[in-house]
Design an enzyme around this catalytic site. Sequence first.
Site, PDB file in Angstrom:
ATOM      1  N   CYS A   2       9.918 -16.199   2.783  1.00 24.87           N
ATOM      2  CA  CYS A   2       9.155 -17.429   2.885  1.00 24.87           C
ATOM      3  C   CYS A   2       8.591 -17.407   4.288  1.00 24.87           C
ATOM      4  O   CYS A   2       8.892 -16.499   5.059  1.00 24.87           O
ATOM      5  CB  CYS A   2      10.058 -18.638   2.720  1.00 24.87           C
ATOM      6  N   ARG A  27       3.381 -14.710   2.907  1.00 29.73           N
ATOM      7  CA  ARG A  27       4.822 -14.487   2.731  1.00 29.73           C
ATOM      8  C   ARG A  27       5.370 -15.194   1.497  1.00 29.73           C
ATOM      9  O   ARG A  27       6.543 -15.061   1.167  1.00 29.73           O
ATOM     10  CB  ARG A  27       5.577 -14.996   3.959  1.00 29.73           C
ATOM     11  N   TRP A  74       8.535 -18.879  -1.350  1.00 27.62           N
ATOM     12  CA  TRP A  74       8.482 -17.937  -2.484  1.00 27.62           C
ATOM     13  C   TRP A  74       9.857 -18.010  -3.107  1.00 27.62           C
ATOM     14  O   TRP A  74      10.842 -17.589  -2.515  1.00 27.62           O
ATOM     15  CB  TRP A  74       8.178 -16.529  -1.968  1.00 27.62           C
ATOM     16  N   ASN A 100      14.503 -19.256   5.329  1.00 27.28           N
ATOM     17  CA  ASN A 100      13.982 -18.056   4.682  1.00 27.28           C
ATOM     18  C   ASN A 100      15.163 -17.121   4.502  1.00 27.28           C
ATOM     19  O   ASN A 100      15.828 -16.789   5.480  1.00 27.28           O
ATOM     20  CB  ASN A 100      12.918 -17.439   5.608  1.00 27.28           C
ATOM     21  N   GLY A 101      15.460 -16.718   3.265  1.00 27.05           N
ATOM     22  CA  GLY A 101      16.597 -15.827   3.031  1.00 27.05           C
ATOM     23  C   GLY A 101      17.434 -16.330   1.874  1.00 27.05           C
ATOM     24  O   GLY A 101      16.994 -17.192   1.106  1.00 27.05           O
ATOM     25  N   GLU A 481      -0.572   5.287  -6.954  1.00 33.80           N
ATOM     26  CA  GLU A 481      -1.049   4.209  -6.077  1.00 33.80           C
ATOM     27  C   GLU A 481      -2.274   3.509  -6.682  1.00 33.80           C
ATOM     28  O   GLU A 481      -2.398   2.284  -6.614  1.00 33.80           O
ATOM     29  CB  GLU A 481      -1.363   4.783  -4.683  1.00 33.80           C
ATOM     30  N   LYS A 485      -2.397  -0.435  -7.579  1.00 38.00           N
ATOM     31  CA  LYS A 485      -3.405  -1.364  -7.052  1.00 38.00           C
ATOM     32  C   LYS A 485      -3.992  -2.193  -8.183  1.00 38.00           C
ATOM     33  O   LYS A 485      -4.147  -3.392  -8.067  1.00 38.00           O
ATOM     34  CB  LYS A 485      -4.551  -0.617  -6.339  1.00 38.00           C
ATOM     35  N   GLU A 488      -1.389  -4.707  -9.660  1.00 38.49           N
ATOM     36  CA  GLU A 488      -1.029  -5.777  -8.717  1.00 38.49           C
ATOM     37  C   GLU A 488      -2.068  -6.896  -8.682  1.00 38.49           C
ATOM     38  O   GLU A 488      -1.712  -8.064  -8.656  1.00 38.49           O
ATOM     39  CB  GLU A 488      -0.954  -5.222  -7.285  1.00 38.49           C
ATOM     40  N   HIS A 504       3.279  14.933 -22.660  1.00 35.96           N
ATOM     41  CA  HIS A 504       4.647  14.663 -23.115  1.00 35.96           C
ATOM     42  C   HIS A 504       4.866  13.190 -23.423  1.00 35.96           C
ATOM     43  O   HIS A 504       5.977  12.694 -23.328  1.00 35.96           O
ATOM     44  CB  HIS A 504       5.651  15.136 -22.058  1.00 35.96           C
ATOM     45  N   LYS A 603       3.772 -10.572   0.229  1.00 34.87           N
ATOM     46  CA  LYS A 603       3.458  -9.475   1.128  1.00 34.87           C
ATOM     47  C   LYS A 603       4.712  -8.848   1.707  1.00 34.87           C
ATOM     48  O   LYS A 603       4.792  -7.651   1.897  1.00 34.87           O
ATOM     49  CB  LYS A 603       2.571 -10.023   2.259  1.00 34.87           C
TER      50      LYS A 603
HETATM   51  C1  G6P Z   1       5.617  -5.761  -1.525  1.00 31.56           C
HETATM   52  C2  G6P Z   1       4.115  -5.719  -1.349  1.00 31.56           C
HETATM   53  C3  G6P Z   1       3.622  -4.281  -1.461  1.00 31.56           C
HETATM   54  C4  G6P Z   1       4.367  -3.383  -0.493  1.00 31.56           C
HETATM   55  C5  G6P Z   1       5.881  -3.470  -0.682  1.00 31.56           C
HETATM   56  C6  G6P Z   1       6.645  -2.749   0.421  1.00 31.56           C
HETATM   57  O1  G6P Z   1       5.946  -5.490  -2.848  1.00 31.56           O
HETATM   58  O2  G6P Z   1       3.485  -6.533  -2.313  1.00 31.56           O
HETATM   59  O3  G6P Z   1       2.238  -4.234  -1.177  1.00 31.56           O
HETATM   60  O4  G6P Z   1       3.953  -2.066  -0.669  1.00 31.56           O
HETATM   61  O5  G6P Z   1       6.289  -4.839  -0.641  1.00 31.56           O
HETATM   62  O6  G6P Z   1       6.402  -3.403   1.635  1.00 31.56           O
HETATM   63  P1  G6P Z   1       6.571  -2.750   3.061  1.00 31.56           P
HETATM   64  O7  G6P Z   1       6.218  -3.836   4.019  1.00 31.56           O
HETATM   65  O8  G6P Z   1       8.020  -2.346   3.170  1.00 31.56           O
HETATM   66  O9  G6P Z   1       5.675  -1.571   3.140  1.00 31.56           O
END
Ligand code: G6P
Length: 608
Positions: A2, A27, A74, A100-101, A481, A485, A488, A504, A603
Site C-alpha cells: 500500500c 502501490r 491494495w 502497509n504490510g 515477456e 505484457k 497484464e 507438444h 507495481k
Molecule cells: C509486480 C509488477 C511486475 C513486476 C513484478 C516484480 O507483479 O506488476 O511488473 O515485474 O512485480 O517486481 P520487481 O519490483 O521485483 O521487479
Amino acid sequence: MCGIIAMIGNGPTSKTLVDGLRRLEYRGYDSSGIAVIGDGTIDVRKSEGKIARLAQLLQGDPVDGRCGIAHTRWATHGEPNQKNAHPHTSNDGKLALVHNGIIENYRALKVGLSQRGYEFHTDTDSEVLVNLIHAHYRGDLAAAVRESLVLVEGTYGIAVIHADEPDRIVGARNGSPLIVGLGDGEFFLASDVAAMLTRTRQVIYLDDGECAIITADGVETCTVANESVDKEVTEVTWDLDQIEKGGFDHFMLKEIHEQPETIRNTFRGRVVYDEGDGHLGGLNMDTSQLRDIERVVFLACGTSFHAGLVGEYMIEDLARLPVEVEYASEFRYRRPMLPPNTLVVAISQSGETVDTLCAMREAKKQGARVLGITNVVGSTIARESDGGVYIHAGPEIGVASTKAFTCQVTALAILTLCLARVRSLKLEEGQEIIHALHRIPRQIDRILEQEEQIRTLAADYAGHSNFLYLGRGYNYPIALEGALKLKEISYVHAEGYPAAEMKHGPIALIDKDMPVVVLCTHDSTYEKIKGNVQEVKARSGRVLAIVTDGDTEIAEMADHVITVPPTLDILSPLLNVIPLQLLAYHIAVLRECNVDQPRNLAKSVTVE
Ligand code: G6P
C-alpha cells in the site's frame, strides 16, 4: 503493498497528503483515506476506489490540520471497500494508523484485545494493531508504538497519530518500506520518495526494526527496542518531471519511449572498449572473487524473472558458468541447495518485492554472496545485498514493467562481460559486444519510429481473445515477456512458449482465431524457427512475425511482420521486446483498458 504518506508542519496538510497519495497510487489503488488532527480530535475521510474519489469527497467534506496521515490501499485482509480502507482508528477515536504490510499474528492479538473489551468493525489486521497501540498508551505515543510492535509478528510500515499529541507522528518499519523526508519546517513519512518529492529531497531510509518520531522541527530515530540510532541523510537526485507523464498519454508509453536513454544510463561508464570488459564497482568483488564463482542463481518475480532468464542464456553462453533462474517465491520454500562459490543475484525493479527479498535473505542465511540488481536506490534489496548494480532506469510508474526490463537485461549483459572476461572470453569478443551495445539505443529509436504501423497492426489484432508468443534461444524469454505484457494490461489471454515446444501441446489450439506472435530475427535459431512458422501456417494460424530488417523469407510466410535492426544474438532481446511492448500497449488502449493501473495488479508487491 500500500502507499503511506504522513506529514507534520506549521500549515494545512491535507492537500499535500492527497498529492502525495497520487504519486503512490501505483502501490495499490482500491481505496484510500486520510486522517488529520483538527481541534483536539481526529477527523477521518475514506473512500473506495482511486484517489480522485477521495479528493472529490474532501472537496465536499473537507478536513485539515497541521498533522495528518494518508494511505492508498491494495487489499490483503478484507475486501477493498470504504470500511476496510485506512486510516484505522482506535475504539475511542483518539488514535489513527496507516499500515502497509501484514500482521501475521493478528488473530491471536485480536482475541486478547476482545477479552479486554475492544471491538472490531473492519476485516483488517491493521485495526487490531491500532487498538493494540491504544491498549499500551499511557500518555506517550512513541512508547506505546514500540511496546506494541514487540508483540507483533509480520511486516509493517506504519504511521500513527494521537489526538492528545498533535505535535508528532510516529512511524516504524519492518519488511515494508518507510522513508523520512526532511523539509523546511515540515517533516514526512512515506513509502516512497516520489510522494514527497515536491517538498523535499532530503531523506532518511529507515531499516527494519526502526522507528521515527517526526515533529514540525525535526526527527528522532530509534529501534523498536528504544535504542537511539544515528541515520544518514541522503539527497534524492530524481527530478519531479522524471515522474510526470512528459506529454505522453500514459506512463507506460513514456517509459517505452525512454528506453534508448535509460539503456544508455545503465551502461554509461560501465563498459570499457579497450579492455572489452565491464566495470561494476558496486559488485564489491575483485577479479579473483569473480573467477572463483562456480554457479549463479538468479532470484526474481514477474518481468524481472524474464530478465533473469535472458541473463541465464548470456552467462552460460559466454562465461560458461552454470546458471539457474528461480521464481523467488518457490526458492524460499523448497530447501534450496547453495554449494560454496554460488553467486546469488536478486533482480527486482522496486527492490521491495517481498518474495525476492525473503528468498535473498534465505540465500544469505546459507552463507551465499548475494548481489542485487535493482532500480530503486536505497531500496531494501539494495541495502541488504553484499553488492550489486543499480540499473538507473529512473522511476517506473506504469505497473507493467518496460524500461526496467531492458535496463536489467543491459546490466546482465555487463555482468556477463565481467564474468566471461575473467574466464575464456577474448578481448575482441568483449569489444564486439560493447560496440553492439553502444548501437542499441539508436536501433531502438528506429523501432519506435514504427509505432504508427504497430498501432495499425494492434487494431487488426485487438479483437482476439487468445494469443500465443513463440521464441527460441535468447528470444524464448522475450516470448514470455511479450505474452506477460499483453495479459497484464489488456486482460487478453496470452501464453509464451519455446517455439519448438509448441508441437507438444499448444499446437492443438491453433486455428484462424489464434494469432501467433513469433520472434524470428536472424540468430542461431533462425532456420529452426522458420519451420515453426510453417507449422502454424499449415494450421491456418495468423502469424505476426518480428524479423530482422531486409528479411524476405519470413515475410512471405507470415501475415504481418515488424522489422528490427540486426544485432548480436545476446543483445537481440533488447530490440525484440520493444515491438511487443508497443503491441501490448496499443491493444490495451484500443480495448479501453487502464494501461498504467491494470486491475488487480500493483507495481510493488510487498506481500507474499
Ligand atoms: C509486480 C509488477 C511486475 C513486476 C513484478 C516484480 O507483479 O506488476 O511488473 O515485474 O512485480 O517486481 P520487481 O519490483 O521485483 O521487479
